[in-house]
Design a protein around this motif. Structure first.
Motif, PDB file in Angstrom:
ATOM      1  N   PHE A  94     -12.933  26.449   7.867  1.00  0.00           N
ATOM      2  CA  PHE A  94     -13.799  27.391   8.559  1.00  0.00           C
ATOM      3  C   PHE A  94     -15.158  26.760   8.892  1.00  0.00           C
ATOM      4  O   PHE A  94     -15.660  26.864  10.015  1.00  0.00           O
ATOM      5  CB  PHE A  94     -13.991  28.646   7.696  1.00  0.00           C
ATOM      6  N   LEU A  95     -15.748  26.069   7.894  1.00  0.00           N
ATOM      7  CA  LEU A  95     -17.063  25.467   8.105  1.00  0.00           C
ATOM      8  C   LEU A  95     -17.009  24.342   9.130  1.00  0.00           C
ATOM      9  O   LEU A  95     -17.908  24.201   9.971  1.00  0.00           O
ATOM     10  CB  LEU A  95     -17.615  24.954   6.774  1.00  0.00           C
ATOM     11  N   ARG A  96     -15.971  23.550   9.064  1.00  0.00           N
ATOM     12  CA  ARG A  96     -15.859  22.454  10.034  1.00  0.00           C
ATOM     13  C   ARG A  96     -15.629  22.983  11.450  1.00  0.00           C
ATOM     14  O   ARG A  96     -16.155  22.428  12.414  1.00  0.00           O
ATOM     15  CB  ARG A  96     -14.736  21.511   9.612  1.00  0.00           C
ATOM     16  N   GLU A  97     -14.855  24.059  11.560  1.00  0.00           N
ATOM     17  CA  GLU A  97     -14.643  24.662  12.878  1.00  0.00           C
ATOM     18  C   GLU A  97     -15.958  25.218  13.418  1.00  0.00           C
ATOM     19  O   GLU A  97     -16.187  25.213  14.639  1.00  0.00           O
ATOM     20  CB  GLU A  97     -13.588  25.764  12.778  1.00  0.00           C
ATOM     21  N   ALA A  98     -16.830  25.647  12.494  1.00  0.00           N
ATOM     22  CA  ALA A  98     -18.130  26.169  12.913  1.00  0.00           C
ATOM     23  C   ALA A  98     -19.180  25.064  13.031  1.00  0.00           C
ATOM     24  O   ALA A  98     -20.363  25.360  13.179  1.00  0.00           O
ATOM     25  CB  ALA A  98     -18.606  27.213  11.909  1.00  0.00           C
ATOM     26  N   SER A  99     -18.749  23.794  12.951  1.00  0.00           N
ATOM     27  CA  SER A  99     -19.640  22.632  13.079  1.00  0.00           C
ATOM     28  C   SER A  99     -20.736  22.640  12.025  1.00  0.00           C
ATOM     29  O   SER A  99     -21.892  22.288  12.289  1.00  0.00           O
ATOM     30  CB  SER A  99     -20.264  22.588  14.480  1.00  0.00           C
ATOM     31  N   GLN A 100     -20.360  23.051  10.814  1.00  0.00           N
ATOM     32  CA  GLN A 100     -21.307  23.042   9.706  1.00  0.00           C
ATOM     33  C   GLN A 100     -20.996  21.865   8.772  1.00  0.00           C
ATOM     34  O   GLN A 100     -19.827  21.521   8.556  1.00  0.00           O
ATOM     35  CB  GLN A 100     -21.215  24.351   8.913  1.00  0.00           C
ATOM     36  N   PRO A 101     -22.023  21.212   8.226  1.00  0.00           N
ATOM     37  CA  PRO A 101     -21.771  20.079   7.313  1.00  0.00           C
ATOM     38  C   PRO A 101     -21.100  20.551   6.037  1.00  0.00           C
ATOM     39  O   PRO A 101     -21.443  21.604   5.483  1.00  0.00           O
ATOM     40  CB  PRO A 101     -23.172  19.523   7.039  1.00  0.00           C
ATOM     41  N   VAL A 102     -20.138  19.761   5.567  1.00  0.00           N
ATOM     42  CA  VAL A 102     -19.394  20.088   4.348  1.00  0.00           C
ATOM     43  C   VAL A 102     -19.393  18.870   3.438  1.00  0.00           C
ATOM     44  O   VAL A 102     -19.088  17.760   3.882  1.00  0.00           O
ATOM     45  CB  VAL A 102     -17.940  20.498   4.669  1.00  0.00           C
ATOM     46  N   SER A 103     -19.739  19.068   2.189  1.00  0.00           N
ATOM     47  CA  SER A 103     -19.663  18.002   1.185  1.00  0.00           C
ATOM     48  C   SER A 103     -18.568  18.359   0.187  1.00  0.00           C
ATOM     49  O   SER A 103     -18.560  19.464  -0.367  1.00  0.00           O
ATOM     50  CB  SER A 103     -21.002  17.845   0.454  1.00  0.00           C
ATOM     51  N   THR A 104     -17.655  17.445  -0.013  1.00  0.00           N
ATOM     52  CA  THR A 104     -16.563  17.676  -0.966  1.00  0.00           C
ATOM     53  C   THR A 104     -16.572  16.585  -2.022  1.00  0.00           C
ATOM     54  O   THR A 104     -17.030  15.467  -1.783  1.00  0.00           O
ATOM     55  CB  THR A 104     -15.204  17.681  -0.253  1.00  0.00           C
ATOM     56  N   ILE A 105     -16.068  16.924  -3.189  1.00  0.00           N
ATOM     57  CA  ILE A 105     -15.977  15.986  -4.314  1.00  0.00           C
ATOM     58  C   ILE A 105     -14.525  15.948  -4.776  1.00  0.00           C
ATOM     59  O   ILE A 105     -13.976  16.962  -5.205  1.00  0.00           O
ATOM     60  CB  ILE A 105     -16.893  16.409  -5.476  1.00  0.00           C
ATOM     61  N   ALA A 106     -13.917  14.763  -4.673  1.00  0.00           N
ATOM     62  CA  ALA A 106     -12.508  14.638  -5.050  1.00  0.00           C
ATOM     63  C   ALA A 106     -12.314  14.395  -6.541  1.00  0.00           C
ATOM     64  O   ALA A 106     -11.224  14.584  -7.071  1.00  0.00           O
ATOM     65  CB  ALA A 106     -11.866  13.494  -4.253  1.00  0.00           C
ATOM     66  N   THR A 107     -13.385  13.981  -7.228  1.00  0.00           N
ATOM     67  CA  THR A 107     -13.273  13.668  -8.650  1.00  0.00           C
ATOM     68  C   THR A 107     -13.044  14.933  -9.463  1.00  0.00           C
ATOM     69  O   THR A 107     -13.768  15.918  -9.298  1.00  0.00           O
ATOM     70  CB  THR A 107     -14.554  12.977  -9.142  1.00  0.00           C
ATOM     71  N   PRO A 108     -12.054  14.940 -10.370  1.00  0.00           N
ATOM     72  CA  PRO A 108     -11.847  16.123 -11.217  1.00  0.00           C
ATOM     73  C   PRO A 108     -13.075  16.418 -12.063  1.00  0.00           C
ATOM     74  O   PRO A 108     -13.838  15.515 -12.411  1.00  0.00           O
ATOM     75  CB  PRO A 108     -10.646  15.727 -12.091  1.00  0.00           C
ATOM     76  N   CYS A 109     -13.271  17.695 -12.368  1.00  0.00           N
ATOM     77  CA  CYS A 109     -14.403  18.102 -13.193  1.00  0.00           C
ATOM     78  C   CYS A 109     -14.225  17.575 -14.613  1.00  0.00           C
ATOM     79  O   CYS A 109     -13.165  17.743 -15.221  1.00  0.00           O
ATOM     80  CB  CYS A 109     -14.529  19.625 -13.206  1.00  0.00           C
TER      81      CYS A 109
END
Length: 377
Positions: A94-109
């Protein structure tokens, strides 16, 4: 985390209470599965939510958003209740479709307890490896010492034999000189008498040299060989501290990550605790060097620690309230040592002042980034 309406209704005493900012309500649960609800991917969990929680975040133990709470089941006639949160995959799309920056973290908590347990396991494994290396080094040192002793013994025997041979030769020459002097003295001629005295003196000198050479032949001393071997082995096994330009890579399995981290940190290190020629670190309790950063804008205090012997660089971050940040900034104002200086007294004062800041911090750190440093190429 959010604002369930039943809590607000129970605690509100006036209309103002419904709009006055309050702390959010937190509840815990477990992830129970993935489902599709009206064509939307959702996460099923058991954290308690109610009307009013909709739109609030579902977080993991590191405070990272997993989804947005949106619905719940009714627990009727003893049935267990479950909650639904719109999955993070839906949010990202949704955020990417709205051209909003997204930060993701692949490392497990990773919880701090888990991180500490891994650190202890790594330390124990390192200790075992160090003991094994020490044992192997001791065996090599013993073999080297025996070889050195054997060689030194052989060299000593050869030297003694050579000096005894030289002493015997000098003794024989002295006997010949004395005999020649006696022969010249028997001729009763003035010139011959003078040569006889010179030959006698030469024979005496040769005799003294023969005795001295024999007495000065070296004895074998195994302790001197052992001492030299021990000093060489100590120098060879001494740990080397890192210095100069360094590059440090993040170790995710030892880190507790709540924000997208810097994967590689580069800095120039000097043996007196100076980083990049401008920031002075102080000696840290338990070894290594430490510096505490208290920024003016961000509500985050960072405790930076570097151990040149192990090559470990750690950034422990505390996310504080406005009141706690103001207290930390007040204590920061007492820090006098900012630029690099080789003055040990200044570093001691810096360590004391930073200890006061550490005392004001919460017992629980929010984020811990662990890096492994090597010499930069």
């Amino acid at each position: 985390m959010g604002y369930p309406g039943n809590v607000d209704l129970a605690t509100a005493r006036s209309a103002d209470d419904f709009v006055t900012p309050t702390a959010p309500v937190r509840s815990q649960g477990v992830m129970s599965g993935n489902r599709t609800l009206e064509g939307t991917s959702v996460l099923v969990h058991t954290a308690s939510i109610a009307r009013g929680n909709s739109g609030g975040p579902l977080l993991d133990r590191c405070g990272r958003v997993l989804g947005v709470n949106s619905a719940l089941t009714r627990g009727e006639e003893g049935d267990a209740s479950f909650a639904f949160a719109i999955a993070d995959s839906e949010l990202i799309a949704f955020l990417r479709e709205a051209s909003q920056p997204v930060s993701t973290i692949a490392t497990p908590c990773l919880t701090l307890a888990d991180a500490d347990a891994r650190d202890r396991a790594d330390a124990e494994r390192q200790s075992v490896e160090d003991r094994e290396r020490a044992r192997a080094a001791a065996e090599r040192a013993r073999d080297d010492r025996e070889a050195a002793l054997e060689k030194a013994r052989a060299d000593n025997a050869e030297t003694r034999e050579n000096m005894i041979a030289i002493a015997a030769l000098l003794l024989a020459l002295s006997v010949l000189a004395v005999g020649y002097a006696g022969m010249l003295a028997s001729r009763r001629q003035k010139k011959q008498q003078r040569h006889a005295r010179l030959a006698a003196i030469g024979g005496g000198v040769l005799f003294v040299a023969a005795v001295a050479t024999f007495l000065l032949r070296p004895d074998f001393d195994p302790e001197s060989v052992a001492a030299a071997d021990e000093s060489g082995r100590t120098a060879a096994t001494r740990a080397t501290a890192l210095s100069g330009p360094l590059q440090c890579a993040l170790v995710p399995e030892r880190s507790r990550i709540i924000l997208p981290p810097v994967e590689t940190v580069r800095f120039d290190w000097r043996g007196d605790g100076c980083m990049n020629g401008r920031t002075q670190y102080a000696e840290a309790p338990g070894g290594g060097w430490e510096r505490i950063l208290v920024p003016n804008e961000d509500a985050t205090v960072s405790v930076l620690r570097f151990d040149p012997l192990s090559g470990s660089y750690t950034n422990s971050r505390y996310l504080l309230s406005a009141e706690a940040m103001q207290r930390a900034r007040t204590l920061r104002g007492q820090v006098q040592q900012k630029a690099c200086a080789a003055d040990t007294g200044g570093r001691a004062a810096l360590a004391t002042q930073q200890s006061a800041i550490c005392t004001s911090l919460p017992a629980q750190v929010n984020e811990r980034l662990v890096y492994r440093c090597t010499v930069a190429k």
